[in-house]
Write a protein that holds these residues in place. Structure first.
Motif, PDB file in Angstrom:
ATOM      1  N   ASP A 173     -43.672 -44.323 -10.748  1.00  0.00           N
ATOM      2  CA  ASP A 173     -42.373 -43.607 -11.556  1.00  0.00           C
ATOM      3  C   ASP A 173     -42.717 -42.906 -12.506  1.00  0.00           C
ATOM      4  N   GLU A 174     -43.755 -42.930 -13.039  1.00  0.00           N
ATOM      5  CA  GLU A 174     -44.132 -42.113 -14.120  1.00  0.00           C
ATOM      6  C   GLU A 174     -44.477 -40.618 -13.550  1.00  0.00           C
ATOM      7  N   ALA A 175     -43.725 -39.509 -13.833  1.00  0.00           N
ATOM      8  CA  ALA A 175     -43.956 -38.300 -13.186  1.00  0.00           C
ATOM      9  C   ALA A 175     -45.320 -37.651 -13.274  1.00  0.00           C
ATOM     10  N   ASP A 176     -45.848 -37.677 -14.496  1.00  0.00           N
ATOM     11  CA  ASP A 176     -47.164 -36.910 -14.859  1.00  0.00           C
ATOM     12  C   ASP A 176     -48.272 -37.991 -14.208  1.00  0.00           C
ATOM     13  N   THR A 177     -47.991 -39.337 -14.277  1.00  0.00           N
ATOM     14  CA  THR A 177     -49.163 -39.963 -13.589  1.00  0.00           C
ATOM     15  C   THR A 177     -49.170 -39.692 -11.954  1.00  0.00           C
ATOM     16  N   SER A 178     -48.114 -39.704 -11.430  1.00  0.00           N
ATOM     17  CA  SER A 178     -47.974 -39.631 -10.128  1.00  0.00           C
ATOM     18  C   SER A 178     -48.487 -38.186  -9.666  1.00  0.00           C
ATOM     19  N   ARG A 179     -47.935 -37.031 -10.428  1.00  0.00           N
ATOM     20  CA  ARG A 179     -48.898 -35.879 -10.205  1.00  0.00           C
ATOM     21  C   ARG A 179     -50.368 -35.838 -10.426  1.00  0.00           C
ATOM     22  N   TYR A 180     -50.780 -36.551 -11.334  1.00  0.00           N
ATOM     23  CA  TYR A 180     -52.453 -36.523 -11.711  1.00  0.00           C
ATOM     24  C   TYR A 180     -52.948 -37.368 -10.423  1.00  0.00           C
ATOM     25  N   ILE A 181     -52.326 -38.105 -10.010  1.00  0.00           N
ATOM     26  CA  ILE A 181     -53.047 -39.149  -8.922  1.00  0.00           C
ATOM     27  C   ILE A 181     -52.885 -38.367  -7.483  1.00  0.00           C
ATOM     28  N   CYS A 182     -51.622 -37.798  -7.441  1.00  0.00           N
ATOM     29  CA  CYS A 182     -51.643 -37.016  -6.002  1.00  0.00           C
ATOM     30  C   CYS A 182     -52.369 -35.669  -6.177  1.00  0.00           C
ATOM     31  N   LYS A 183     -52.631 -34.978  -7.310  1.00  0.00           N
ATOM     32  CA  LYS A 183     -53.387 -33.796  -7.104  1.00  0.00           C
ATOM     33  C   LYS A 183     -54.847 -34.141  -6.779  1.00  0.00           C
ATOM     34  N   GLY A 184     -55.066 -34.992  -7.521  1.00  0.00           N
ATOM     35  CA  GLY A 184     -56.636 -35.533  -7.491  1.00  0.00           C
ATOM     36  C   GLY A 184     -56.839 -35.845  -5.966  1.00  0.00           C
ATOM     37  N   LEU A 185     -56.154 -36.827  -5.328  1.00  0.00           N
ATOM     38  CA  LEU A 185     -56.191 -37.193  -4.045  1.00  0.00           C
ATOM     39  C   LEU A 185     -56.224 -36.207  -2.882  1.00  0.00           C
ATOM     40  N   ARG A 186     -55.411 -35.085  -3.101  1.00  0.00           N
ATOM     41  CA  ARG A 186     -55.295 -34.041  -2.214  1.00  0.00           C
ATOM     42  C   ARG A 186     -56.633 -33.072  -2.346  1.00  0.00           C
ATOM     43  N   GLU A 187     -56.878 -33.026  -3.552  1.00  0.00           N
ATOM     44  CA  GLU A 187     -58.197 -32.263  -3.711  1.00  0.00           C
ATOM     45  C   GLU A 187     -59.499 -32.729  -3.042  1.00  0.00           C
ATOM     46  N   ALA A 188     -59.444 -34.304  -3.048  1.00  0.00           N
ATOM     47  CA  ALA A 188     -60.426 -34.908  -2.348  1.00  0.00           C
ATOM     48  C   ALA A 188     -60.176 -35.259  -0.803  1.00  0.00           C
ATOM     49  N   GLY A 189     -59.170 -34.513  -0.350  1.00  0.00           N
ATOM     50  CA  GLY A 189     -59.099 -34.503   1.239  1.00  0.00           C
ATOM     51  C   GLY A 189     -58.051 -35.352   1.840  1.00  0.00           C
TER      52      GLY A 189
END
Length: 232
Positions: free
Chosen positions: A8-24
Motif C-alpha cells: 500500500d505504500e506507493a513509493d515502496t510499491s514503485r521501487y519493488i515493481c521497477k526493480g522486478l521489471r528491470e530484472a525481467g
C-alpha cells in the motif's frame, strides 16, 4: 516469471515493481488487502511479495493463510516494518516462505526471490551456473569456458555471477551498483563500463560467440543469443 506485489505504500510499491521489471519479471501490483486476496487466490503466480500491514480489513498474514488453505504453495515473501523476533516468527509460521524487514535494498529482495524460485526447481544444482560453454563453480569460486580456466578478480567474479544468474535478462546499472558494488546511488563514474570491458576480454575475446552484450542506454545482458537490437 509472474510476480504479484501487494503493497500500500506507493513509493515502496514503485521501487519493488521497477526493480522486478528491470530484472525481467512480469509484475502485477495492488494496494489493499481485499484486492491482494482476490489477485493472490484468483490466479497462479510464480512468486508473491507482500506487505504485512494492509488497508481494507485483510492483512498479509490472512492472505497467506487463505492461500495455504486452498492448497496453493506459491512462494511468498513478506516485507514489513514489523521487525521484532516474534513478528517475524509469526509471519513464517503463518505460511510465508521468507520475511524481509523494511527498509531493504532491492538487491537483497531479488536475491531472496531467486533463492525461493531455485528451491521450486527440483534437482537444480545451485552451486554451479552455466551459460553455453561458460561455467561458474561457486563452491571452488572458479570460472571456465570451453574447458579453459578463467582467472577472475573478486569483483569480476561477483559481476560474472550476477550476470549469469540473470541469463537472458537485461541488467541495469542500478541493479549492478546495488548487487556488486553495494551502492544505493549512482556515483556517476565509469566503474561499471571498465569492469564489463575487462570481463568481456576474459570471457569473450578468444571465443567465436560473444556472451556479454551491451544495450546502449539500458544495461547489459549475458546470453548465448544476442538481444534483438541495440547491442554491442
Amino acid at each position: 516469471m509472474h510476480c504479484l506485489v501487494i503493497e500500500d505504500e506507493a513509493d515502496t510499491s514503485r521501487y519493488i515493481c521497477k526493480g522486478l521489471r528491470e530484472a525481467g519479471y512480469t509484475v502485477t501490483a495492488c494496494a489493499t488487502g481485499r484486492e491482494g486476496l482476490d489477485y493472490a487466490t484468483g490466479a497462479d503466480w510464480d512468486i508473491i511479495v507482500m506487505d504485512r500491514m494492509l488497508p481494507g480489513g485483510i492483512d498479509g498474514l490472512t492472505i497467506v493463510e487463505r492461500l495455504r488453505a486452498l492448497g496453493k504453495q506459491t512462494p511468498v515473501i513478506i516485507v514489513s516494518a514489523l521487525t521484532n523476533i516474534e513478528q517475524r516468527v509469526s509471519g513464517l509460521r503463518g505460511g510465508a516462505d521468507d520475511y524481509l524487514s523494511k527498509p531493504f535494498a532491492f538487491s537483497e529482495l531479488l536475491a531472496r526471490i531467486e533463492a525461493l524460485l531455485r528451491r521450486a526447481v527440483p534437482g537444480q544444482d545451485s552451486a554451479q551456473l552455466q551459460v553455453a560453454d561458460l561455467t561458474l563453480d561457486m563452491r571452488a569460486m572458479r570460472a571456465s569456458r570451453g574447458g579453459h580456466a578463467i582467472a577472475l578478480q573478486p569483483r569480476e567474479y561477483r559481476l560474472l555471477e550476477y550476470l549469469m544468474r540473470h541469463e537472458g535478462q537485461v541488467v541495469t546499472r542500478t541493479m549492478l551498483l546495488e548487487a556488486v558494488w553495494d551502492y544505493h546511488f549512482d556515483p556517476q563514474t565509469n566503474v561499471i563500463d571498465v569492469q564489463i570491458s575487462r570481463l568481456r576480454t576474459k570471457i569473450d575475446k578468444d571465443f567465436p560467440t560473444a556472451l556479454i552484450h551491451t544495450l546502449r542506454g539500458v544495461g547489459y545482458c549475458l546470453s548465448a543469443r544476442p538481444p534483438d537490437a541495440g547491442h554491442a
